[in-house]
Motif scaffolding. Structure first.
Motif: not given
Length: 324
Positions: A191-199
């Motif tokens: 529930g505290a994910r960091e990062g990611g390129i989806a946006d």
């Protein structure tokens, strides 16, 4: 289901660089569709998102695309990792991010293709900031019998135990070692994910979910072909390296079963039967994940594939990408 074209929409804006994603369980036709799409767009690169196909040692047992199947299309992150390495989702996400950036810089369309949901989730939506696991706890958990590990998980993290099948040894062990080492269930960390390129990208996804019986038959037949094409020799060469049996490449479907055959415990036919059973279990887990975990607005294609409808789906994907 309705035509996939009705479900595609830009994410998040027209100005974002495009990325296609073709996902689904093993033997669903993902690689063929990725190549079909790459052949009808001006410039494309296929990027692997399958945890087994990254390993150089598993060309046959991972069903890695052959040169003929690649059809001259550039393929990245296939067969690039030595079996002695413990490659993981975080490393893959970093490597895939770099490959996507390189493709965009070259004016090419990145086409992600694979069946490892954790890889895709980590890349797009980030990774849980789980602290380093205490080595002693990890060793103790990994030494436990499967049933004992699941029973312990039920005590420490009942929600995870209810969600995970007792035979899903990797995920059960991961959930147990996290809650024992950090005092928090793995779901809390997720529930505290960091990062990611989806946006930062305009994603055009498609999940292939053909009928389960169709997939089982294809998987059984494909494993027979693998055994005939040298899978036993491939596994023997990997086993001869004396690697840690807990490494991902050593736990790939087919390797443990062939290891028992080579040790004289079972014959070839039983090794094949056991590998087919393991594949069906994996297929079930994958299908469940892809039905329930990705965003609800990602389209699911739920009919079996043929040459004709692979080409049709490729055209739908191309048109969706080009009209963004």
């Amino acid at each position: 289901m309705a035509s996939p074209s009705s479900s595609f929409r830009p994410q998040p804006s027209q100005a974002s660089p495009p990325v296609a994603l073709i996902a689904g369980p093993t033997a669903s036709g993902k690689s063929a569709l990725a190549v079909a799409l790459a052949q009808i767009v001006p410039n494309a690169v296929v990027i692997n998102a399958d945890a087994s196909q990254v390993y150089a040692d598993l060309a046959i047992l991972s069903a890695r695309p052959t040169e003929d199947e690649m059809a001259g299309i550039p393929h990245r992150l296939f067969g690039c990792i030595d079996g002695a390495e413990a490659y993981n989702a975080a490393r893959w996400a970093a490597d895939a991010t770099a490959e996507i950036a390189d493709a965009h810089a070259a004016g090419a369309l990145p086409i992600l293709v694979g069946g490892t949901g954790l890889y895709m989730s980590t890349l797009l939506f980030g990774i849980a900031p789980v602290p380093e696991i205490d080595p002693g706890i990890r060793a103790a958990v990994r030494a436990m019998e499967v049933a004992d590990a699941h029973a312990a998980l039920a005590q420490h993290d009942p929600a995870a135990a209810a969600r995970l099948h007792p035979a899903d040894t990797t995920r059960v062990a991961r959930a147990l070692e996290v809650v024992r080492s950090t005092g928090r269930p793995l779901a809390d960390w997720h529930g505290a994910r960091e990062g990611g390129i989806a946006d930062t990208i305009a994603l055009t996804p498609l999940i292939l979910l053909p009928p389960r019986d169709w997939l089982r038959e294809r998987c059984d037949r494909r494993l027979e072909m693998m055994f005939d094409a040298g899978a036993i020799d491939e596994a023997e060469a990997l086993l001869a390296r004396g690697l840690d049996p807990d490494l991902p490449a050593m736990r790939a479907i087919g390797v443990p079963q062939i290891a028992r055959h080579l040790a004289g415990e079972i014959d070839r036919a039983e090794a094949l039967t056991l590998a087919q059973a393991a594949t069906r279990q994996y297929l079930k887990r994958q299908s469940t994940w892809f039905r329930n975990q990705p965003p609800a607005d990602w389209p699911r294609h739920e009919t079996s594939l043929s040459i004709d409808n692979i080409d049709e789906l490729a055209i739908i994907l191309r048109d969706s990408l080009l009209t963004r």
